[in-house]
Design an enzyme around this catalytic site. Structure first.
Site, PDB file in Angstrom:
ATOM      1  N   HIS A 107       0.816  -1.211   0.000  1.00 60.93           N
ATOM      2  CA  HIS A 107       0.000   0.000   0.000  1.00 60.93           C
ATOM      3  C   HIS A 107       0.850   1.262   0.000  1.00 60.93           C
ATOM      4  CE1 HIS A 107       0.288   1.022   4.398  1.00 60.93           C
ATOM      5  NE2 HIS A 107       0.332  -0.291   4.571  1.00 60.93           N
ATOM      6  N   ASP A 144       5.949   2.013   6.717  1.00 62.28           N
ATOM      7  CA  ASP A 144       4.697   1.279   6.512  1.00 62.28           C
ATOM      8  C   ASP A 144       3.844   2.077   5.516  1.00 62.28           C
ATOM      9  OD1 ASP A 144       2.356  -0.204   6.752  1.00 62.28           O
ATOM     10  OD2 ASP A 144       1.829   0.642   8.693  1.00 62.28           O
ATOM     11  N   GLU A 151      -5.121   1.688   2.579  1.00 62.92           N
ATOM     12  CA  GLU A 151      -5.025   0.528   3.471  1.00 62.92           C
ATOM     13  C   GLU A 151      -5.254   0.917   4.922  1.00 62.92           C
ATOM     14  OE1 GLU A 151      -2.962  -2.466   6.101  1.00 62.92           O
ATOM     15  OE2 GLU A 151      -2.649  -0.316   5.879  1.00 62.92           O
TER      16      GLU A 151
END
Length: 360
Positions: free
Chosen positions: A68, A182, A216
């Site tokens: 993502h 992330d 996400e």
């Protein structure tokens, strides 16, 4: 266009502005990096960037590899008369990591710096000092003298991200610190996999769909749309996972260990992963001398939660980088884990006809 790789590619990706719902800057950069290593490249209605590599002639099974593009962030929901901005978080951010942090506010085209703060400690009552300051009691200061000055630059609905430097530290600079690891780390891996495997695509027994997904952190809707459209037979989700290999955490509560390779999930809060696919991944790593490890703590969720149950069902594997301090301005990953994951993905693609995977 300069082509980046390794830690430099990670740095470029992490420093981009891309909270959930505002991923255009990230998508445009990735498209420039991969436009010459795919057969088709398009953006779907949800905003996912999808690159297709078609193998030899004939209809083949489909493998969807995804990561993502969005990061956790903020959205302005109020502008006070004295020029401060109230906000809410986009994604799961611990309020304890917010006060005093530099942030960037705006959208794809404009960026304004600010600082998150709250009531001064000497103005807080005893019970306030003992408790975590809630997000609704914080504000962002951009240095404006009043509401009218704020409105020259920002409005309600403006996005925000942490303002964080990319730093290499530790022995040989193997530790990487920045916001948005992330899941820009997963995006970087996909870019490098595409460059490496593209010259060999005609020899692969499967068609590849590289999906750089959106949103996400807020409901995993991007991956859901992509999976429903592509209808893959298999899926590999490239992610980061909170690791907890730090002082004061019992061994039984540690998810994994940095420096020991990518983390393969057996089960998390939303997905039970395909056992034969997991076996194939573990055996491939062992045969090729690639470090990998099992996720030891049942936690979290990722794009797999919607992908694996789309269509007629998708056989799914999650491979994650063990990352400290997720969803903060100072996520920390290890470059050795990145390298192990890259080798692992390429090894799996190059022995895809292994009976361990195809047998049901």
């Amino acid at each position: 266009m300069i082509k980046y790789n390794g830690a430099e590619l990670l740095e470029r990706l992490c420093l981009l502005f891309g909270p959930s719902g505002c991923e255009d800057n990230v998508r445009d950069f990735i498209a420039e990096q991969i436009c010459d290593v795919c057969d088709k490249l398009y953006t779907d209605r949800a905003g996912n960037l999808i690159a297709v590599m078609e193998s030899g002639a004939g209809e083949k099974e489909r493998l969807m590899i995804s990561a993502h593009t969005d990061e956790v962030g903020f959205m302005v929901n109020e502008i006070t008369d004295d020029g401060y901005l109230k906000f809410d978080t986009l994604g799961g951010i611990d309020p304890r990591v917010l006060c005093g942090k530099k942030v960037t506010l705006g959208d794809e085209c404009k960026k304004i710096s600010g600082v998150i703060s709250s009531k001064a400690i000497h103005h807080k009552k005893k019970e306030e000092r003992l408790n975590i300051t809630p997000v609704e009691s914080m504000y962002i200061d951009i240095g404006a003298k009043g509401r009218d000055e704020v409105l020259k630059y920002l409005d309600i609905g403006s996005y925000g991200t942490f303002d964080s430097e990319f730093v290499r530290f530790g022995k040989d600079g193997k530790k990487l610190k920045c916001k948005a690891l992330d899941d820009r780390l997963g995006c970087a891996l996909m870019i490098e996999v595409m460059r490496d495997i593209y010259p060999e695509k005609d020899r692969l027994p499967i068609d590849l769909y590289f999906c750089f997904t959106v949103r996400e952190e807020l409901g995993i809707s991007g991956a859901q749309v992509a999976a429903q459209t592509i209808a893959p037979d298999y899926s590999i989700v490239l992610e980061t996972t909170a690791v907890a290999d730090v002082a004061g955490v019992r061994e039984s509560e540690r998810v994994a260990t940095q420096g020991e390779g990518g983390v393969i999930s057996l089960i998390d809060r939303s997905t039970i992963y395909d056992r034969a696919f997991v076996d194939f991944a573990l055996q491939t790593a062992e045969k090729n001398g690639i470090k990998t490890q099992i996720k030891k703590y049942l936690s979290g969720a990722n794009d797999a939660s919607h992908i694996h149950k789309s269509g007629k069902g998708v056989r799914t594997l999650a491979l994650s980088a063990p990352t400290r301090y997720l969803h903060s301005a100072a996520c920390v990953a290890d470059i050795d884990d990145y390298s192990s994951m890259l080798s692992h993905i390429l090894a799996m693609l190059r022995c895809w006809d292994d009976k361990t995977l195809t047998r049901r």
